[in-house]
Design a protein around this motif. Structure first.
Motif, PDB file in Angstrom:
ATOM      1  N   TYR A  32      82.953 -15.143  66.788  1.00  0.00           N
ATOM      2  CA  TYR A  32      84.297 -14.633  67.068  1.00  0.00           C
ATOM      3  C   TYR A  32      85.223 -15.252  66.043  1.00  0.00           C
ATOM      4  O   TYR A  32      85.229 -16.481  65.867  1.00  0.00           O
ATOM      5  N   TYR A  36      95.434 -16.572  63.670  1.00  0.00           N
ATOM      6  CA  TYR A  36      96.647 -16.896  64.406  1.00  0.00           C
ATOM      7  C   TYR A  36      97.812 -16.994  63.431  1.00  0.00           C
ATOM      8  O   TYR A  36      97.660 -17.454  62.292  1.00  0.00           O
ATOM      9  N   LEU A  46      97.969 -15.263  68.632  1.00  0.00           N
ATOM     10  CA  LEU A  46      96.883 -14.434  68.113  1.00  0.00           C
ATOM     11  C   LEU A  46      97.441 -13.221  67.393  1.00  0.00           C
ATOM     12  O   LEU A  46      98.277 -12.487  67.911  1.00  0.00           O
ATOM     13  N   PHE A  89      96.516 -19.266  60.428  1.00  0.00           N
ATOM     14  CA  PHE A  89      95.302 -20.037  60.667  1.00  0.00           C
ATOM     15  C   PHE A  89      94.143 -19.090  60.934  1.00  0.00           C
ATOM     16  O   PHE A  89      94.247 -18.207  61.800  1.00  0.00           O
ATOM     17  N   ASN A  95      80.556 -18.899  71.778  1.00  0.00           N
ATOM     18  CA  ASN A  95      80.598 -18.953  73.235  1.00  0.00           C
ATOM     19  C   ASN A  95      79.848 -20.169  73.736  1.00  0.00           C
ATOM     20  O   ASN A  95      78.760 -20.470  73.301  1.00  0.00           O
ATOM     21  N   LEU A  98      81.453 -25.562  74.031  1.00  0.00           N
ATOM     22  CA  LEU A  98      81.948 -26.590  74.918  1.00  0.00           C
ATOM     23  C   LEU A  98      81.287 -26.409  76.277  1.00  0.00           C
ATOM     24  O   LEU A  98      80.761 -25.355  76.589  1.00  0.00           O
ATOM     25  N   GLY A 101      81.588 -23.363  79.895  1.00  0.00           N
ATOM     26  CA  GLY A 101      81.865 -21.998  79.474  1.00  0.00           C
ATOM     27  C   GLY A 101      83.050 -21.827  78.563  1.00  0.00           C
ATOM     28  O   GLY A 101      83.426 -20.711  78.242  1.00  0.00           O
ATOM     29  N   ALA A 102      83.654 -22.897  78.133  1.00  0.00           N
ATOM     30  CA  ALA A 102      84.840 -22.774  77.282  1.00  0.00           C
ATOM     31  C   ALA A 102      84.435 -22.513  75.842  1.00  0.00           C
ATOM     32  O   ALA A 102      83.545 -23.158  75.311  1.00  0.00           O
ATOM     33  N   GLN A 103      85.093 -21.568  75.217  1.00  0.00           N
ATOM     34  CA  GLN A 103      84.878 -21.352  73.791  1.00  0.00           C
ATOM     35  C   GLN A 103      85.684 -22.381  73.026  1.00  0.00           C
ATOM     36  O   GLN A 103      86.850 -22.596  73.304  1.00  0.00           O
ATOM     37  N   LYS A 104      85.052 -23.003  72.060  1.00  0.00           N
ATOM     38  CA  LYS A 104      85.776 -23.938  71.211  1.00  0.00           C
ATOM     39  C   LYS A 104      86.167 -23.213  69.935  1.00  0.00           C
ATOM     40  O   LYS A 104      85.317 -22.724  69.202  1.00  0.00           O
ATOM     41  N   LEU A 105      87.451 -23.143  69.702  1.00  0.00           N
ATOM     42  CA  LEU A 105      87.938 -22.573  68.459  1.00  0.00           C
ATOM     43  C   LEU A 105      88.023 -23.665  67.412  1.00  0.00           C
ATOM     44  O   LEU A 105      88.669 -24.684  67.634  1.00  0.00           O
ATOM     45  N   PHE A 107      89.545 -24.405  63.873  1.00  0.00           N
ATOM     46  CA  PHE A 107      90.597 -23.837  63.046  1.00  0.00           C
ATOM     47  C   PHE A 107      90.461 -24.250  61.588  1.00  0.00           C
ATOM     48  O   PHE A 107      90.013 -25.358  61.271  1.00  0.00           O
ATOM     49  N   GLY A 108      90.870 -23.347  60.701  1.00  0.00           N
ATOM     50  CA  GLY A 108      91.036 -23.691  59.302  1.00  0.00           C
ATOM     51  C   GLY A 108      92.286 -24.543  59.126  1.00  0.00           C
ATOM     52  O   GLY A 108      93.030 -24.805  60.076  1.00  0.00           O
ATOM     53  N   GLN A 109      92.526 -24.966  57.889  1.00  0.00           N
ATOM     54  CA  GLN A 109      93.599 -25.907  57.615  1.00  0.00           C
ATOM     55  C   GLN A 109      94.984 -25.270  57.617  1.00  0.00           C
ATOM     56  O   GLN A 109      95.991 -25.958  57.654  1.00  0.00           O
TER      57      GLN A 109
ATOM     58  N   TYR B  31      91.610 -21.952  81.990  1.00  0.00           N
ATOM     59  CA  TYR B  31      91.385 -22.893  80.901  1.00  0.00           C
ATOM     60  C   TYR B  31      92.695 -23.394  80.309  1.00  0.00           C
ATOM     61  O   TYR B  31      93.622 -22.627  80.077  1.00  0.00           O
ATOM     62  N   HIS B  41      94.909 -30.571  58.227  1.00  0.00           N
ATOM     63  CA  HIS B  41      93.829 -30.591  59.220  1.00  0.00           C
ATOM     64  C   HIS B  41      93.853 -29.382  60.157  1.00  0.00           C
ATOM     65  O   HIS B  41      92.938 -29.217  60.963  1.00  0.00           O
ATOM     66  N   GLY B  42      94.850 -28.579  60.066  1.00  0.00           N
ATOM     67  CA  GLY B  42      94.941 -27.461  60.989  1.00  0.00           C
ATOM     68  C   GLY B  42      95.167 -27.945  62.406  1.00  0.00           C
ATOM     69  O   GLY B  42      95.911 -28.901  62.646  1.00  0.00           O
ATOM     70  N   TYR B  48      90.168 -30.540  76.866  1.00  0.00           N
ATOM     71  CA  TYR B  48      90.294 -29.231  77.478  1.00  0.00           C
ATOM     72  C   TYR B  48      89.905 -29.325  78.949  1.00  0.00           C
ATOM     73  O   TYR B  48      89.321 -30.318  79.390  1.00  0.00           O
ATOM     74  N   ALA B 104      83.362 -18.011  81.549  1.00  0.00           N
ATOM     75  CA  ALA B 104      83.691 -18.135  80.133  1.00  0.00           C
ATOM     76  C   ALA B 104      85.111 -17.644  79.882  1.00  0.00           C
ATOM     77  O   ALA B 104      85.548 -16.653  80.460  1.00  0.00           O
ATOM     78  N   ASN B 105      85.813 -18.342  79.028  1.00  0.00           N
ATOM     79  CA  ASN B 105      87.158 -17.868  78.710  1.00  0.00           C
ATOM     80  C   ASN B 105      87.086 -16.780  77.649  1.00  0.00           C
ATOM     81  O   ASN B 105      86.104 -16.637  76.942  1.00  0.00           O
TER      82      ASN B 105
END
Lengths: 117, 120
Positions: A32, A36, A46, A89, A95, A98, A101-105, A107-109, B31, B41-42, B48, B104-105
């Motif tokens: 995914y 942003y 988003l 960003f 998926n 974390l 069930g949490a998606q960890k995003l 991020f770019g700089q 969440y 560093h973004g 969480y 799931a989020n």
């Protein structure tokens, strides 16, 4: 492997021009890829997102191009306007990386985009 | 108006002091997340939470504590502030993709406007 590398760090484009921001990743499990947009003094919001089963997604003047083999994706802003001036960003997530069930995003700089009138 | 609010928006403190940043959301999102934003560093994930009473560490949790006794609140505490914790802190929330207490989020994060913290 969890990094997303974004370039350029800053970008100046003339009004009406095309703004292009690039991101690269290593982890092929990412599934995914959102972008942003953040205006000064505000939180990111988003803008547009893509999943790796398509190579391009367009929403108005904003397009994501996705190259799975190169592990790169980019944001194109057509007919750039002064109101597009913001920090952008890219991000990527898997998926359930974390727990619970949490998606960890990841991020770019960030890229600070300035559109000159 | 529904949304996610952070307080304080600006805070100056001294090294060694305890600071708590508040986050409140009215969407009943399951969440919630805390990120810090630093130049170059973004956005990096601190902690969480998937639901009330369920929290977990992100990638930069050292020096921070969180709690979530109610779904709508997710405070972040710096127990003994250090200069390296000078940053802009963002709270975010995300809804679940399906029903159930732990699901799931969806991936889309809704961010607050941030809390700018300066540690002298």
């Amino acid at each position: 492997q969890q990094q997303v590398k974004q370039s350029p760090q800053s970008l100046i484009v003339q009004k009406g021009g095309i703004s292009i921001i690039n991101c690269a990743y290593e982890n092929t499990a990412f599934d995914y890829f959102p972008w942003y947009q953040q205006f000064p003094g505000k939180g990111p919001a988003l803008l547009i997102a893509i999943r790796p089963d398509v190579s391009e997604k367009k929403e108005g003047r904003f397009t994501i191009s996705f190259n799975k083999s190169a592990k790169q994706f980019s944001l194109h802003i057509m007919d750039s306007q002064p109101g597009d001036s913001a920090t952008y960003f890219c991000a990527a997530s898997i998926n359930a990386v974390l727990r619970q069930g949490a998606q960890k995003l990841v991020f770019g700089q960030g890229t600070r985009l300035t559109i000159n009138p | 108006d529904a949304g996610i609010t952070q307080s304080p928006r600006y805070k100056i403190t001294e090294t060694g002091r305890q600071v708590t940043l508040m986050c409140h959301q009215t969407w009943s999102h399951s969440y919630m997340f805390w990120y810090r934003q630093d130049l170059g560093h973004g956005l990096r994930l601190i902690y969480y939470s998937a639901a009330a009473d369920i929290t977990d560490k992100g990638e930069v949790p050292d020096g921070y504590v969180v709690s979530r006794s109610k779904t709508e609140n997710f405070p972040l505490t710096l127990e003994s502030a250090t200069r390296s914790q000078t940053s802009v802190y963002f709270c975010a929330s995300s809804e679940s993709s399906s029903g159930g207490r732990i699901a799931a989020n969806t991936g889309e994060l809704f961010f607050g406007e941030g809390s700018r913290l300066t540690v002298l």
